[in-house]
Design an enzyme around this catalytic site. Structure first.
Site, PDB file in Angstrom:
ATOM      1  N   HIS A   1       0.832  -1.213   0.000  1.00  0.00           N
ATOM      2  CA  HIS A   1       0.000   0.000   0.000  1.00  0.00           C
ATOM      3  C   HIS A   1       0.866   1.264   0.000  1.00  0.00           C
ATOM      4  O   HIS A   1       2.019   1.242   0.432  1.00  0.00           O
ATOM      5  CB  HIS A   1      -0.895   0.008   1.243  1.00  0.00           C
ATOM      6  CG  HIS A   1      -0.088  -0.013   2.508  1.00  0.00           C
ATOM      7  ND1 HIS A   1       0.476   1.129   3.043  1.00  0.00           N
ATOM      8  CD2 HIS A   1       0.292  -1.027   3.308  1.00  0.00           C
ATOM      9  CE1 HIS A   1       1.158   0.809   4.116  1.00  0.00           C
ATOM     10  NE2 HIS A   1       1.068  -0.501   4.307  1.00  0.00           N
TER      11      HIS A   1
ATOM     12  N   GLU B   1      -1.908  -7.080   7.609  1.00  0.00           N
ATOM     13  CA  GLU B   1      -0.558  -6.922   8.149  1.00  0.00           C
ATOM     14  C   GLU B   1      -0.395  -7.798   9.393  1.00  0.00           C
ATOM     15  O   GLU B   1      -1.374  -8.200  10.017  1.00  0.00           O
ATOM     16  CB  GLU B   1      -0.314  -5.443   8.488  1.00  0.00           C
ATOM     17  CG  GLU B   1       1.071  -5.107   9.028  1.00  0.00           C
ATOM     18  CD  GLU B   1       2.231  -5.537   8.122  1.00  0.00           C
ATOM     19  OE1 GLU B   1       2.321  -6.735   7.783  1.00  0.00           O
ATOM     20  OE2 GLU B   1       3.076  -4.675   7.803  1.00  0.00           O
TER      21      GLU B   1
END
Ligand SMILES: *[C@@H]1O[C@H](CO)[C@@H](O)[C@H](O)[C@H]1NC(C)=O
Ligand SMILES: *[C@@H]1O[C@H](CO)[C@@H](O)[C@H](O)[C@H]1NC(C)=O
Ligand SMILES: *[C@@H]1O[C@H](CO)[C@@H](O)[C@H](O)[C@H]1NC(C)=O
Ligand SMILES: *[C@@H]1O[C@H](CO)[C@@H](O)[C@H](O)[C@H]1NC(C)=O
Length: 383
Positions: free
Chosen positions: A107, A211
């Site tokens: 990202h 994550e």
């Protein structure tokens, strides 16, 4: 064998083991063996420096070379040649082996990345990251900031260029982490590209692409309803829970547990998706873990960067599967006031000025559907 038949054959094997897992029982069916096929991308080469490597200056890292499958085909672009080479690898592969190309994208910069730089990693880990934000910015399930939006636009422009000029194969499937920074990055990167109607940008939101889970509020995802409301065209995978049931504000996923989780999503994709060209939008820690499972050399991605990996997957008999191991998570401590320092930058080895606690961040409300500015996070620090 036709890819669909091949998938059906392994599905039987897969479902027979599908019970292993709601907890952190690791790993998922261990009978798929992954390896990175080297010699195709600069990112596999030991002398490529990840810190300075810019994928947009190097054709995504595709090495200019000839392949056995494209001898004499001079008019093709490098990506067209590589596509033929991958097709040839699959055509010649034994029935238990399949090759896929994963485009693993990190990202763009999020508010949490900027805040970590602002406060410094020790103070961030031990104090600030456990808050939802400060008075001016919010970083719980952080959105991407202006720099992150620009990085996603760079990725968009680069894909556009690669599609138009280099004839790169279109991604045939898209997957994304459920955290907002990835949902947004995928949207900006792939929306508005000239894509074939039969391979549309409809990413599947996968829980396991998130994550590495710590007590940081940036690792705590929003609800399924929030994702549906803000990304109505995304496909949310079956079984995705309304609320985040993995983040508990106390425990931290260990690297071993994370690698087991990475193997599990890889297994899910390799068993259920017979496409070859696959885009994945995820995080630095999760991509690092995925690369470990793929036996790729370590390669830390900058925010917004993309790494392609040619993966060889071998479906071994169940009898060759290593015995499963379960990895427990560890409790994290944090400080009740900003620390002066911490023992290790990556761990919660906090040296507090005030008291040090392992008590959970407390759940105060379950409404997490509001937008970024009005969002009042569901957790606050326990004091
Ligand atoms: C994990 O879940 C499986 C299936 O529900 C169960 O058999 C196993 O005992 C659990 N393992 C742990 C460590 O809790
Ligand atoms: C990679 O580049 C960075 C920035 O120039 C440098 O600090 C680092 O030492 C390099 N790493 C290696 C392994 O050469
Ligand atoms: C909040 O954090 C950001 C860093 O992301 C910083 O720029 C800003 O000044 C901080 N706000 C306050 C009130 O400290
Ligand atoms: C991307 O984001 C825009 C703006 O928020 C939204 O209108 C659009 O529906 C999103 N695209 C997809 C594919 O979800």
């Amino acid at each position: 064998m036709h890819p669909i038949l091949r998938t059906t054959a392994v599905l039987a094997l897969w479902t027979s083991q599908a019970t292993a897992s709601q907890n952190n029982t690791a790993p998922w069916p261990t009978c798929i063996k992954y390896s990175t096929v080297t010699g195709y991308f600069l990112q596999d080469e030991p002398d490529t420096n990840a810190t300075t490597f810019d994928y947009t200056e190097h054709d995504f890292g595709l090495i200019k070379r000839n392949y056995p499958a494209t001898a004499g085909l001079h008019q093709l672009t490098q990506w067209q040649k590589f596509e033929r080479q991958v097709e040839a690898l699959n055509a010649d592969a034994p029935l238990d082996t399949v090759y896929k190309v994963l485009f693993l994208g990190r990202h763009g910069e999020g508010y949490h990345n900027a805040a970590e730089s602002f406060y410094g990693t020790p103070a961030w880990n031990c104090y600030w990251a456990e808050l939802n934000g400060n008075k001016t910015v919010r970083w719980a399930d952080a959105h991407i900031d202006a720099a992150g939006i620009e990085q996603a636009q760079i990725a968009h422009n680069f894909w556009k260029h690669e599609i138009e000029d280099q004839k790169i194969p279109y991604p045939q499937s898209y997957y994304t982490s459920p955290l907002s920074r990835c949902l947004q990055t995928a949207n900006i990167t792939f929306s508005g590209l000239d894509l074939p109607a039969y391979y549309p940008f409809v990413p599947t939101v996968k829980e396991l692409l998130r994550e590495g889970i710590s007590i940081h509020t940036c690792d705590h995802r929003r609800s399924k309803s929030y994702i549906q409301e803000h990304f109505p065209f995304y496909n949310i995978e079956a079984g995705f829970t309304e609320d985040d049931e993995l983040w508990d504000g106390v425990r931290k996923e260990t690297p071993d547990a994370q690698d087991a989780r990475s193997k599990k999503w890889l297994d899910q994709v390799f068993v259920t998706d017979d496409h070859t060209w696959i885009s994945v939008t995820s995080h630095s820690g999760e991509i690092a873990s995925t690369l470990r499972v793929l036996r790729h050399q370590e390669f830390s991605l900058n925010t917004g960067a993309v790494i392609p990996v040619l993966v060889k997957a071998e479906f071994l008999p169940e009898s060759e599967a290593p015995s499963t191991t379960s990895w427990s998570w560890t409790a994290s401590s944090h400080c009740t006031s900003p620390p002066m320092t911490s023992l290790q930058s990556k761990d919660q080895g906090c040296r507090c000025t005030g008291s040090k606690v392992t008590t959970p961040l407390v759940k105060v409300t379950n409404t997490n559907t509001a937008g970024p500015t009005t969002y009042r996070g569901p957790y606050r620090r326990a004091l």
